[in-house]
Design a protein around this motif. Structure first.
Motif, short mmCIF file in Angstrom:
data_model
loop_
_atom_site.label_atom_id
_atom_site.label_comp_id
_atom_site.label_asym_id
_atom_site.label_seq_id
_atom_site.Cartn_x
_atom_site.Cartn_y
_atom_site.Cartn_z
N GLY A 154 -6.22 -8.95 13.24
CA GLY A 154 -7.46 -8.56 12.57
C GLY A 154 -7.78 -7.08 12.60
O GLY A 154 -8.89 -6.69 12.30
N ALA A 155 -6.81 -6.24 12.96
CA ALA A 155 -7.06 -4.80 12.98
C ALA A 155 -7.32 -4.33 11.55
O ALA A 155 -6.55 -4.64 10.65
CB ALA A 155 -5.89 -4.05 13.58
N PRO A 156 -8.42 -3.60 11.34
CA PRO A 156 -8.70 -3.11 9.99
C PRO A 156 -7.59 -2.21 9.48
O PRO A 156 -6.96 -1.49 10.26
CB PRO A 156 -10.00 -2.32 10.17
CG PRO A 156 -10.59 -2.80 11.45
CD PRO A 156 -9.43 -3.22 12.30
N GLU A 157 -7.37 -2.24 8.17
CA GLU A 157 -6.29 -1.46 7.57
C GLU A 157 -6.47 0.04 7.83
O GLU A 157 -5.49 0.76 8.01
CB GLU A 157 -6.23 -1.74 6.07
CG GLU A 157 -4.98 -1.19 5.44
CD GLU A 157 -4.85 -1.61 3.99
OE1 GLU A 157 -4.42 -0.77 3.19
OE2 GLU A 157 -5.17 -2.76 3.68
N ASP A 158 -7.72 0.51 7.88
CA ASP A 158 -7.91 1.94 8.11
C ASP A 158 -7.48 2.34 9.52
O ASP A 158 -7.03 3.45 9.75
CB ASP A 158 -9.34 2.40 7.81
CG ASP A 158 -10.40 1.73 8.65
OD1 ASP A 158 -10.14 0.63 9.19
OD2 ASP A 158 -11.50 2.29 8.77
N HIS A 159 -7.56 1.41 10.48
CA HIS A 159 -7.07 1.70 11.82
C HIS A 159 -5.56 1.88 11.80
O HIS A 159 -5.02 2.76 12.47
CB HIS A 159 -7.44 0.59 12.81
CG HIS A 159 -8.90 0.55 13.12
ND1 HIS A 159 -9.41 -0.26 14.10
CD2 HIS A 159 -9.96 1.22 12.61
CE1 HIS A 159 -10.71 -0.10 14.15
NE2 HIS A 159 -11.07 0.79 13.26
N VAL A 160 -4.88 1.05 11.05
CA VAL A 160 -3.43 1.16 10.92
C VAL A 160 -3.08 2.51 10.29
O VAL A 160 -2.18 3.21 10.75
CB VAL A 160 -2.85 -0.01 10.09
CG1 VAL A 160 -1.37 0.19 9.83
CG2 VAL A 160 -3.11 -1.34 10.78
N ALA A 161 -3.84 2.91 9.27
CA ALA A 161 -3.58 4.19 8.59
C ALA A 161 -3.80 5.36 9.54
O ALA A 161 -3.01 6.30 9.57
CB ALA A 161 -4.48 4.32 7.37
N ILE A 162 -4.84 5.30 10.34
CA ILE A 162 -5.12 6.38 11.29
C ILE A 162 -4.03 6.46 12.35
O ILE A 162 -3.53 7.54 12.66
CB ILE A 162 -6.52 6.19 11.93
CG1 ILE A 162 -7.60 6.45 10.88
CG2 ILE A 162 -6.70 7.12 13.13
CD1 ILE A 162 -8.98 6.03 11.29
N VAL A 163 -3.64 5.32 12.89
CA VAL A 163 -2.58 5.34 13.91
C VAL A 163 -1.28 5.83 13.30
O VAL A 163 -0.55 6.61 13.92
CB VAL A 163 -2.42 3.94 14.56
CG1 VAL A 163 -1.18 3.88 15.44
CG2 VAL A 163 -3.66 3.60 15.37
#
Length: 172
Positions: free
Chosen positions: A101-110
């Motif tokens: 459930g990690a938001p997509e923007d978190h994936v982009a930031i990481v």
């Protein structure tokens, strides 16, 4: 068990309740792997329990734990290199594991963070994710404030392309 030991254990538990999630978030931003981040943070709390006097004497207990977790992370990477495994520049290049459930923007930031050099990445994580000031970041990294400012500027420029592309895709 002595009363002092119980009090020290309670102090570690109190810091755990307040700091665990923040520390895991910071370590995920550094290594791109939630399981590994949780492991090194948990190991840092175990170190606090086994080195209670050092932990209790620390002026900033979360910073003490972050330093231990960072050292654990570096040791893991060093052991992986010594073992002869090919270690990618950043684990996220293989897969970013932030948890369900990690938001997509978190994936982009990481992912954007993964493109930075380790020193610039650590500086950005301390400033933007750990919410430290420039002065606190400089103190924690033992570098001049000007170095922190330069690294943050470099991080913003380097990450902008990755994050701008991501935002544009969301708005199309």
């Amino acid at each position: 068990m002595h009363d002092d030991d119980e009090d020290d254990g309670e102090a570690v538990r109190a810091v755990y309740d307040v700091s665990y999630r923040r520390l895991v978030t910071q370590m995920v931003a550094l290594c791109g792997n939630r399981s590994e981040a949780e492991d090194v943070v948990q190991e840092s709390f175990l170190t606090a329990l086994t080195h209670r006097a050092d932990f209790i004497d620390a002026a900033n207990k979360e910073a003490w734990l972050r330093t231990v977790a960072l050292n654990r992370l570096r040791n893991r990477w060093r052991r992986a290199r010594v073992a002869g495994r090919v270690l990618p520049k950043f684990r996220a290049e293989l897969s970013i594991e932030l948890g369900p459930g990690a938001p997509e923007d978190h994936v982009a930031i990481v992912y954007a963070l993964s493109q930075l050099s380790p020193q610039v990445r650590l500086t950005a994580v301390l400033y933007y994710i750990a919410d430290l000031t420039v002065a606190q970041t400089a103190q924690e990294l033992s570098v001049p404030e000007g170095t922190v400012k330069a690294r943050l500027a470099r991080a913003r420029v380097q990450m902008a392309g990755y994050l701008d592309d991501h935002e544009e895709a969301d708005h199309v």
